[in-house]
Design a protein around this motif. Sequence first.
Motif, PDB file in Angstrom:
ATOM      1  N   ALA A  69     -52.796  46.898  -3.393  1.00  0.00           N
ATOM      2  CA  ALA A  69     -51.335  46.982  -3.294  1.00  0.00           C
ATOM      3  C   ALA A  69     -50.826  45.760  -2.566  1.00  0.00           C
ATOM      4  O   ALA A  69     -51.549  45.156  -1.757  1.00  0.00           O
ATOM      5  N   ALA A  70     -49.572  45.407  -2.877  1.00  0.00           N
ATOM      6  CA  ALA A  70     -48.909  44.291  -2.184  1.00  0.00           C
ATOM      7  C   ALA A  70     -47.472  44.707  -1.949  1.00  0.00           C
ATOM      8  O   ALA A  70     -46.760  45.023  -2.899  1.00  0.00           O
TER       9      ALA A  70
ATOM     10  N   ARG B 287     -34.550  42.575   0.361  1.00  0.00           N
ATOM     11  CA  ARG B 287     -35.323  42.996  -0.805  1.00  0.00           C
ATOM     12  C   ARG B 287     -36.586  43.706  -0.327  1.00  0.00           C
ATOM     13  O   ARG B 287     -37.318  43.181   0.501  1.00  0.00           O
ATOM     14  N   ILE B 288     -36.791  44.908  -0.875  1.00  0.00           N
ATOM     15  CA  ILE B 288     -37.979  45.687  -0.509  1.00  0.00           C
ATOM     16  C   ILE B 288     -38.759  45.937  -1.785  1.00  0.00           C
ATOM     17  O   ILE B 288     -38.262  46.584  -2.708  1.00  0.00           O
ATOM     18  N   ALA B 289     -39.976  45.402  -1.856  1.00  0.00           N
ATOM     19  CA  ALA B 289     -40.738  45.455  -3.100  1.00  0.00           C
ATOM     20  C   ALA B 289     -42.114  46.048  -2.850  1.00  0.00           C
ATOM     21  O   ALA B 289     -42.734  45.807  -1.808  1.00  0.00           O
ATOM     22  N   HIS B 290     -42.591  46.836  -3.819  1.00  0.00           N
ATOM     23  CA  HIS B 290     -43.934  47.419  -3.766  1.00  0.00           C
ATOM     24  C   HIS B 290     -44.643  47.101  -5.071  1.00  0.00           C
ATOM     25  O   HIS B 290     -44.030  47.112  -6.137  1.00  0.00           O
ATOM     26  N   ALA B 291     -45.936  46.878  -4.982  1.00  0.00           N
ATOM     27  CA  ALA B 291     -46.737  46.722  -6.196  1.00  0.00           C
ATOM     28  C   ALA B 291     -48.075  47.369  -5.944  1.00  0.00           C
ATOM     29  O   ALA B 291     -48.687  47.137  -4.896  1.00  0.00           O
ATOM     30  N   ILE B 292     -48.521  48.229  -6.874  1.00  0.00           N
ATOM     31  CA  ILE B 292     -49.876  48.772  -6.786  1.00  0.00           C
ATOM     32  C   ILE B 292     -50.551  48.536  -8.130  1.00  0.00           C
ATOM     33  O   ILE B 292     -49.885  48.397  -9.152  1.00  0.00           O
ATOM     34  N   ALA B 293     -51.862  48.510  -8.112  1.00  0.00           N
ATOM     35  CA  ALA B 293     -52.561  48.182  -9.352  1.00  0.00           C
ATOM     36  C   ALA B 293     -53.868  48.934  -9.454  1.00  0.00           C
ATOM     37  O   ALA B 293     -54.500  49.261  -8.448  1.00  0.00           O
ATOM     38  N   LEU B 294     -54.245  49.166 -10.697  1.00  0.00           N
ATOM     39  CA  LEU B 294     -55.500  49.846 -11.003  1.00  0.00           C
ATOM     40  C   LEU B 294     -56.449  48.845 -11.648  1.00  0.00           C
ATOM     41  O   LEU B 294     -56.047  48.086 -12.546  1.00  0.00           O
ATOM     42  N   GLN B 295     -57.682  48.857 -11.169  1.00  0.00           N
ATOM     43  CA  GLN B 295     -58.715  48.025 -11.790  1.00  0.00           C
ATOM     44  C   GLN B 295     -60.023  48.805 -11.706  1.00  0.00           C
ATOM     45  O   GLN B 295     -60.304  49.444 -10.678  1.00  0.00           O
ATOM     46  N   ASP B 296     -60.801  48.770 -12.779  1.00  0.00           N
ATOM     47  CA  ASP B 296     -62.091  49.478 -12.813  1.00  0.00           C
ATOM     48  C   ASP B 296     -61.931  50.939 -12.410  1.00  0.00           C
ATOM     49  O   ASP B 296     -62.736  51.487 -11.654  1.00  0.00           O
ATOM     50  N   GLY B 297     -60.858  51.542 -12.909  1.00  0.00           N
ATOM     51  CA  GLY B 297     -60.700  52.984 -12.768  1.00  0.00           C
ATOM     52  C   GLY B 297     -60.053  53.461 -11.484  1.00  0.00           C
ATOM     53  O   GLY B 297     -59.756  54.651 -11.342  1.00  0.00           O
TER      54      GLY B 297
ATOM     55  N   ALA C  44     -44.917  47.765 -10.418  1.00  0.00           N
ATOM     56  CA  ALA C  44     -44.136  47.117  -9.359  1.00  0.00           C
ATOM     57  C   ALA C  44     -42.730  47.681  -9.359  1.00  0.00           C
ATOM     58  O   ALA C  44     -42.170  47.970 -10.422  1.00  0.00           O
ATOM     59  N   ASP C  45     -42.161  47.870  -8.171  1.00  0.00           N
ATOM     60  CA  ASP C  45     -40.777  48.310  -8.078  1.00  0.00           C
ATOM     61  C   ASP C  45     -40.109  47.558  -6.942  1.00  0.00           C
ATOM     62  O   ASP C  45     -40.781  47.086  -6.022  1.00  0.00           O
ATOM     63  N   GLU C  46     -38.805  47.446  -7.023  1.00  0.00           N
ATOM     64  CA  GLU C  46     -38.083  46.820  -5.919  1.00  0.00           C
ATOM     65  C   GLU C  46     -36.675  47.371  -5.829  1.00  0.00           C
ATOM     66  O   GLU C  46     -36.115  47.877  -6.814  1.00  0.00           O
ATOM     67  N   THR C  47     -36.125  47.268  -4.621  1.00  0.00           N
ATOM     68  CA  THR C  47     -34.720  47.564  -4.381  1.00  0.00           C
ATOM     69  C   THR C  47     -34.149  46.337  -3.685  1.00  0.00           C
ATOM     70  O   THR C  47     -34.666  45.913  -2.651  1.00  0.00           O
ATOM     71  N   ASN C  48     -33.119  45.773  -4.276  1.00  0.00           N
ATOM     72  CA  ASN C  48     -32.572  44.489  -3.824  1.00  0.00           C
ATOM     73  C   ASN C  48     -31.117  44.695  -3.408  1.00  0.00           C
ATOM     74  O   ASN C  48     -30.264  44.966  -4.245  1.00  0.00           O
ATOM     75  N   TYR C  49     -30.865  44.612  -2.101  1.00  0.00           N
ATOM     76  CA  TYR C  49     -29.494  44.763  -1.597  1.00  0.00           C
ATOM     77  C   TYR C  49     -28.899  43.380  -1.411  1.00  0.00           C
ATOM     78  O   TYR C  49     -29.492  42.530  -0.748  1.00  0.00           O
TER      79      TYR C  49
END
Lengths: 469, 439
Positions: free
Chosen positions: A52-53, A37-47, A154-159
């Motif tokens: 990212a995680a 499983r390959i997952a990415h998460a990015i986030a916006l706060q205060d503009g 967040a996005d992921e690809t799960n094999y």
Amino acid sequence: MNDYYQRFAVDDTIIQQTLADALASGADYAEIFFQHRIAHAIALQDGDVNRAANTVDYGAGVRVVKGDQIGYSFTETITQKALRQAARTAATIAQGTAPSQPVGLNLKTTPDFYPIDLSWQDAQIDKKIAWLQRANQHAFALDNRIVKVNISFADETNYILICRSDGLCAADCQPMMRAAASCTAQQNDQRETNFGWLSARQGAESLHLDDADTLAHETVQRTLQLFQAVKPQGGEMPMVLGAGRSGILLHEAIGHGLEADANRKGISIFSDNIGHKVANEFVTIVDDATVPHQRGSINIDDEGNTGQNTVLVQNGILKNYMHDTISAKHYRVSTTGNGRRQSFRFAPIPRMRNTYMLPGPHKKEEILQSVKKGLYAEVFTNGQVMIGAGDFTFYVKSGYLIENGKLTQPVKDVNVIGNGPDVLSKITMVADQLELSNSGGTCGKAGQWVPVSFGLPLVKVSAITVGGA
Amino acid sequence: MPDKTMIELATWVMQSALKAGASQAAVDGYSSLDSEITVRQGAIEQLQQSQRRGLTLHVYTDHRYARHTTNDLAKKSLTPWIEQALAATRCLAPDPARSLPDTRYSGQATSDLALADHQWQTLSPDQRKKLAHQIDHAANSQTSQIITSTGTFQDSASQRVRVDSNGLHAQSHATTFAMGSYITVRDDNGSRPADGFWAASRQHASLPDPADIGQEAARRALGRIGQRKLPSGKYDMIVENRCAWRLLSMLQGPMSGSALQQKKSYLEGKVGQQIASETLTLLDNPLLPGALGSRAFDGEGLAPVKRTMIEKGVLLNYYISDYYGKKLTVEPTTGGPSNSVITPGEGTLADLIGQVDKGLLVTGFLGGNFDTTTGDFSFGIVGELIEGGKLAGPVGEMNVSGNGQTFWQKLTACGGDVYTYSSNRAPSMLFKDVSFSGT
């Protein structure tokens, strides 16, 4: 098959040896579940998009089954030695002395309910950053009372690859995207917060700025509405549930109660109820793996069984439970493709997929007009159920009072509680258009979390308990 | 037992990240060996044993920050992974608040927190099975109204490490043991109510007798038979100690640095003010020997400090991580609760019940939610009616609602019965005149 074998650095020999170790104590069945499983998460706060995680998860679990008893062990290192050790550990569930022989391995053909053009692994981060910034700018532009906006993508690809002792192998590549937004607005001394979500099994080609605008717009409108909202008077009352994410009602009121593991153990209030009337004749409820690109859809479950559309209630009659392999064998029925697991670290159990009700005979307007005094529930967050007692809840973040058939005073922060069989029998009107949730949720059971979705036409429940002031 | 090489690997990853261009770096590593066995109706239902390992790299590159987690710990995999982590982090916007904690805040506990039971290794597979069987047998033998009973025994030996480029080099070892039972019984009305009992601890000897777990679970499950829904109205409410976590979350959320900085906290600007009755004193104590929430260092590597968060109802401290401390330009405390300890009163749960003429004893919560911005809450409950100082039968399918701004003023008394099988170490608590919805 070769691609998956290469990804997990295995071959027929390694798999055969592992399965042989798993069955060596005389178990009935064994399977190996491989996952990358390959997952990415990015986030916006205060503009700014300033956090990212990213996660890589790679491993395999071996399950050994003897009757309805399960031995399980996983490894975070996929080597022949580690797999065979996991198999031997799991095999201790059986105490026999006659080893079984696994059969030849064959890869089954699977459907494709979520074809994609561009994998998230090939997505450009700049496009995700631009999507978040667009949603942020749109939210602030909508109203100058907005003071804070948080948005994540967040996005992921799960094999996954499943290899079973009956010779069946199955593989799948499962994409997922999920965006979540929260807004806080301030008006004089009053502050309010509300939320919005978007999720689907889609690839990176689905990144459209229009969706960013829609998410921002929905979240801002829901937030601003709360300034006029009050806590309603609590107690029993009629409730109309707006279409879509309201399907959480089905998930909690009946869904968990129809997971077959609970029924074979006799701990669900719906145990021994197949064939019984549980709702009005215009109520048909399904749990469906096949909805294109929906969050809860699966081509195969995590036991390698094909995802299906399973009818739970047909014209008010309870028809089927949701099965994994163990419960299907117990009830002597075919599997329904509901055997799911959070990851290779867990054994599979029956779980829901996309749970929804088919359209009924009524019109939206006549449903609303039928309520003299009640509640219209619009934005839903979470729920929970005790499947034996049948008590379930879902949380209404915002909605409206209904007075003489019209939506009047906005309301907020209300937990709704009912009893599953009772509430089902009190669904007295069902509108003629179904809406599936565009966000779904994440369902927890026995310490495991899996993505699900739900849907509902606009419905009326004639009486349910609303937590109020 | 825990992995001796984890701290070396974490250090190698941290140094590799610096060589690849990171301005600062920190690495969290963990490994554990976990076992679980469940017996149902006298037969093993599931047994599981596995080893876990993984690490998280926190990259700071010119105040750009991201965290990257992997369980593929071969160095040949980690080298390209670190390069990708740096490249991905460079795409983000800089954040002036993103940097490692000042060294005056970081560190690890110097006292022995008694987190690890050194006899753990002597526990054999047969002993685990025996304990699970004993729990299940004790539960199942209580009454013929039982549909199904389970006994579960879990144990884990784990290691946490944290290294950072400011020189932090911390590790701790811990064991966890847990026993529980869950029972479903038959009600005459066709429903199948259920309840259970669960206990967890760091030291095996601190667990109750397995037979006591099973018997208590059976008592609670049988007590759910005949549940009814009461009329809506105001009732005095006792929240049993084991479900105080739900109420504590209503304070922990708005007391967090992220809620405060993002204007989602109704407790913003209220330090020094009376936010609860004088009955409430809440400590955050990461140094309590053997307690489940005790820790040698927190999630950012801050050294553990015992703090009074609320004293006789007056708010004294927030949970401020180093990051949000920088954003708020205040000193950090800690980013998340360790052991949340509510100062107990006197007497047993029965003594508290004896003080209530008309009320509800809440023994569990069911769903619901809480708004940190406004303080509004609404939760489903299960429990028992109290009449004239005595328990008067089970209730359910009801909601409790209120607002944190007024709710905590209703806290009238705490029992002496602190629940120690959780990091939320609270006694049972009595609140006056609380709104419930029913019929």
